[in-house]
Design a protein around this motif. Structure first.
Motif, mmCIF file in Angstrom:
data_model
loop_
_atom_site.group_PDB
_atom_site.id
_atom_site.type_symbol
_atom_site.label_atom_id
_atom_site.label_comp_id
_atom_site.label_asym_id
_atom_site.label_seq_id
_atom_site.Cartn_x
_atom_site.Cartn_y
_atom_site.Cartn_z
ATOM 1 N N ALA A 128 0.858 -1.189 0.000
ATOM 2 C CA ALA A 128 0.000 0.000 0.000
ATOM 3 C C ALA A 128 0.892 1.237 0.000
ATOM 4 C CB ALA A 128 -0.920 -0.001 1.219
ATOM 5 N N TYR A 129 0.383 2.341 -0.608
ATOM 6 C CA TYR A 129 1.193 3.568 -0.685
ATOM 7 C C TYR A 129 0.296 4.776 -0.407
ATOM 8 C CZ TYR A 129 5.040 6.574 -2.082
ATOM 9 O OH TYR A 129 6.070 7.481 -2.077
ATOM 10 N N ASP A 130 0.833 5.692 0.446
ATOM 11 C CA ASP A 130 0.131 6.937 0.776
ATOM 12 C C ASP A 130 0.815 8.084 0.025
ATOM 13 O OD1 ASP A 130 -1.269 9.026 1.843
ATOM 14 O OD2 ASP A 130 -0.444 8.847 3.875
ATOM 15 N N PHE A 131 0.173 8.588 -1.017
ATOM 16 C CA PHE A 131 0.762 9.676 -1.809
ATOM 17 C C PHE A 131 0.774 10.995 -1.040
ATOM 18 C CE2 PHE A 131 -0.178 6.520 -4.989
ATOM 19 C CZ PHE A 131 0.817 6.667 -5.936
ATOM 20 N N ASP A 132 -0.143 11.182 -0.088
ATOM 21 C CA ASP A 132 -0.163 12.424 0.695
ATOM 22 C C ASP A 132 1.091 12.563 1.551
ATOM 23 O OD1 ASP A 132 -2.720 13.620 -0.025
ATOM 24 O OD2 ASP A 132 -3.657 11.918 0.989
ATOM 25 N N SER A 133 1.537 11.457 2.148
ATOM 26 C CA SER A 133 2.726 11.513 2.997
ATOM 27 C C SER A 133 3.983 11.042 2.278
ATOM 28 C CB SER A 133 2.516 10.648 4.244
ATOM 29 O OG SER A 133 2.354 9.282 3.880
ATOM 30 N N GLY A 134 3.806 10.392 1.111
ATOM 31 C CA GLY A 134 4.947 9.880 0.363
ATOM 32 C C GLY A 134 5.585 8.667 1.028
ATOM 33 N N ALA A 135 4.747 7.858 1.682
ATOM 34 C CA ALA A 135 5.279 6.703 2.426
ATOM 35 C C ALA A 135 4.557 5.433 2.021
ATOM 36 C CB ALA A 135 5.126 6.932 3.930
ATOM 37 N N LYS A 136 5.320 4.338 2.056
ATOM 38 C CA LYS A 136 4.743 3.028 1.774
ATOM 39 C C LYS A 136 4.197 2.477 3.084
ATOM 40 C CE LYS A 136 5.903 -1.177 -0.806
ATOM 41 N NZ LYS A 136 6.987 -1.908 -1.525
ATOM 42 N N GLN A 137 2.897 2.578 3.255
ATOM 43 C CA GLN A 137 2.257 2.191 4.515
ATOM 44 C C GLN A 137 0.793 1.883 4.277
ATOM 45 O OE1 GLN A 137 2.998 5.860 6.663
ATOM 46 N NE2 GLN A 137 0.981 6.691 6.108
ATOM 47 N N THR A 138 0.209 1.173 5.225
ATOM 48 C CA THR A 138 -1.203 0.808 5.108
ATOM 49 C C THR A 138 -2.093 1.902 5.681
ATOM 50 O OG1 THR A 138 -0.630 -1.539 5.270
ATOM 51 C CG2 THR A 138 -2.929 -0.916 5.720
ATOM 52 N N ALA A 139 -1.694 2.474 6.822
ATOM 53 C CA ALA A 139 -2.519 3.508 7.463
ATOM 54 C C ALA A 139 -2.594 4.758 6.580
ATOM 55 C CB ALA A 139 -1.919 3.861 8.824
ATOM 56 N N GLY A 140 -3.814 5.144 6.227
ATOM 57 C CA GLY A 140 -4.011 6.334 5.389
ATOM 58 C C GLY A 140 -3.614 6.163 3.954
ATOM 59 N N ALA A 141 -3.415 4.921 3.500
ATOM 60 C CA ALA A 141 -2.954 4.683 2.131
ATOM 61 C C ALA A 141 -3.994 5.133 1.123
ATOM 62 C CB ALA A 141 -2.625 3.208 1.938
ATOM 63 N N GLY A 202 -7.773 14.797 -0.500
ATOM 64 C CA GLY A 202 -8.322 15.768 -1.451
ATOM 65 C C GLY A 202 -7.313 16.447 -2.346
ATOM 66 N N ARG A 203 -6.111 15.939 -2.467
ATOM 67 C CA ARG A 203 -5.108 16.530 -3.358
ATOM 68 C C ARG A 203 -5.176 15.854 -4.722
ATOM 69 N NH1 ARG A 203 -2.397 15.963 1.609
ATOM 70 N NH2 ARG A 203 -1.736 17.961 2.518
ATOM 71 N N TYR A 204 -4.837 16.628 -5.758
ATOM 72 C CA TYR A 204 -4.719 16.055 -7.095
ATOM 73 C C TYR A 204 -3.293 15.542 -7.290
ATOM 74 C CZ TYR A 204 -9.254 17.831 -8.596
ATOM 75 O OH TYR A 204 -10.600 18.059 -8.720
ATOM 76 N N ALA A 205 -3.191 14.416 -8.005
ATOM 77 C CA ALA A 205 -1.889 13.818 -8.312
ATOM 78 C C ALA A 205 -2.033 13.000 -9.589
ATOM 79 C CB ALA A 205 -1.422 12.928 -7.161
ATOM 80 N N TRP A 206 -0.921 12.590 -10.133
ATOM 81 C CA TRP A 206 -0.950 11.652 -11.262
ATOM 82 C C TRP A 206 0.317 10.804 -11.218
ATOM 83 C CZ3 TRP A 206 3.178 12.015 -14.503
ATOM 84 C CH2 TRP A 206 3.824 13.263 -14.629
ATOM 85 N N TYR A 229 0.173 17.469 -6.042
ATOM 86 C CA TYR A 229 0.047 18.925 -5.927
ATOM 87 C C TYR A 229 -0.547 19.318 -4.584
ATOM 88 C CZ TYR A 229 0.742 18.703 -10.984
ATOM 89 O OH TYR A 229 1.258 18.458 -12.222
ATOM 90 N N LYS A 230 -0.153 20.499 -4.122
ATOM 91 C CA LYS A 230 -0.723 21.000 -2.872
ATOM 92 C C LYS A 230 -2.194 21.372 -3.056
ATOM 93 C CE LYS A 230 3.514 22.956 -0.853
ATOM 94 N NZ LYS A 230 4.148 24.187 -0.339
ATOM 95 N N LYS A 231 -2.933 21.346 -1.967
ATOM 96 C CA LYS A 231 -4.302 21.823 -1.977
ATOM 97 C C LYS A 231 -4.288 23.347 -1.926
ATOM 98 C CE LYS A 231 -5.600 19.529 1.674
ATOM 99 N NZ LYS A 231 -6.458 18.952 2.750
ATOM 100 N N ALA A 232 -5.386 23.958 -2.324
ATOM 101 C CA ALA A 232 -5.495 25.423 -2.233
ATOM 102 C C ALA A 232 -5.354 25.840 -0.780
ATOM 103 C CB ALA A 232 -6.847 25.874 -2.772
#
Length: 234
Positions: A128-141, A202-206, A229-232
């Motif tokens: 699992a990967y959390d793009f918001d934190s940039g970490a490979k983890q299950t919590a918040g993935a 709620g952030r956009y990414a690709w 990308y950062k949120k507004a």
């Protein structure tokens, strides 16, 4: 006839003649005064009678201008009324301005870039990967790797892009709500595939898949080069 009687008659005649002269003069003066009065009345009537319309022959009657009357009334209004009207106009203008202000667009500032590697190993928990934190983890993935492909987690969503252009924030933020999905199958994860992501926060990414290191014993390994990308307001 006696001299005394004659003198008396002459005196009476003279008195009568004087009375007649006085009466005649009084009558002439009275006639002149009446004529002057009649002339003055006629002049006043002429001055107050409107001139006739040359096209219709009807007298022209002056009519008050309603706009001028309203203007006069407004000028005589108390100062407080004018101030109240100005305040109301200002409030209305403020409301209109607020109603037309568009919503703030997503921030164009990049939060992070990197490569996420997820693999599926037999008998092992799914990566699992959390793009918001940039970490490979299950919590918040945001993404979990499964046998059939990638699945969105914790409210995140995918949108597979079709075309040769490089993904962008503009392209991802323009995807209609109905085209966001919760799973990307293995057939859509070939090298060069482009996928938009809306993270759990709620952030956009690709990300774009590419060939890379393969985890030994893995059913498959996905290398995802990504931009978040950062949120507004961030």
């Amino acid at each position: 006839m006696a001299p005394g009687s004659r003198k008396g008659r002459i005196a009476v005649l003279l008195i009568g003649l004087i009375v007649l002269v006085i009466a005649a003069v009084g009558g002439v003066l009275a006639s002149r005064d009446n004529a002057d009065s009649a002339k003055t009345g006629a002049d006043a009537t002429t001055a107050t009678t409107p001139a006739p319309d040359p096209t219709t022959g009807e007298p022209v009657v002056a009519v008050a201008d309603p706009a001028a009357s309203a203007s006069g009334g407004a000028s005589g209004a108390p100062a407080g009324s004018s101030a109240s009207g100005s305040a109301a106009a200002s409030a209305s203008a403020g409301t209109s301005a607020e109603a037309t202000v568009p919503a703030a667009p997503p921030s164009t500032t990049i939060l992070r870039t990197g490569t996420a590697q997820v693999a599926v190993l037999a008998g092992k928990p799914d990566d699992a990967y959390d793009f918001d934190s940039g970490a490979k983890q299950t919590a918040g993935a945001d993404v979990t790797a499964g046998v059939i492909g990638l699945s969105a987690a914790n409210g995140a969503k995918f949108a597979v892009l079709v075309g040769a252009d490089t993904p962008s924030l503009a392209a991802c933020s323009a995807v209609p709500e109905g085209q966001w999905i919760g799973q990307v199958l293995l057939a859509s994860l070939l090298p060069g595939s482009k996928v938009c992501l809306r993270t759990s926060e709620g952030r956009y990414a690709w990300f774009m898949t590419r060939a890379g290191d393969v985890v030994n014993g893995a059913l498959y390994t996905a290398n995802l080069d990504f931009i978040v990308y950062k949120k507004a307001g961030e």
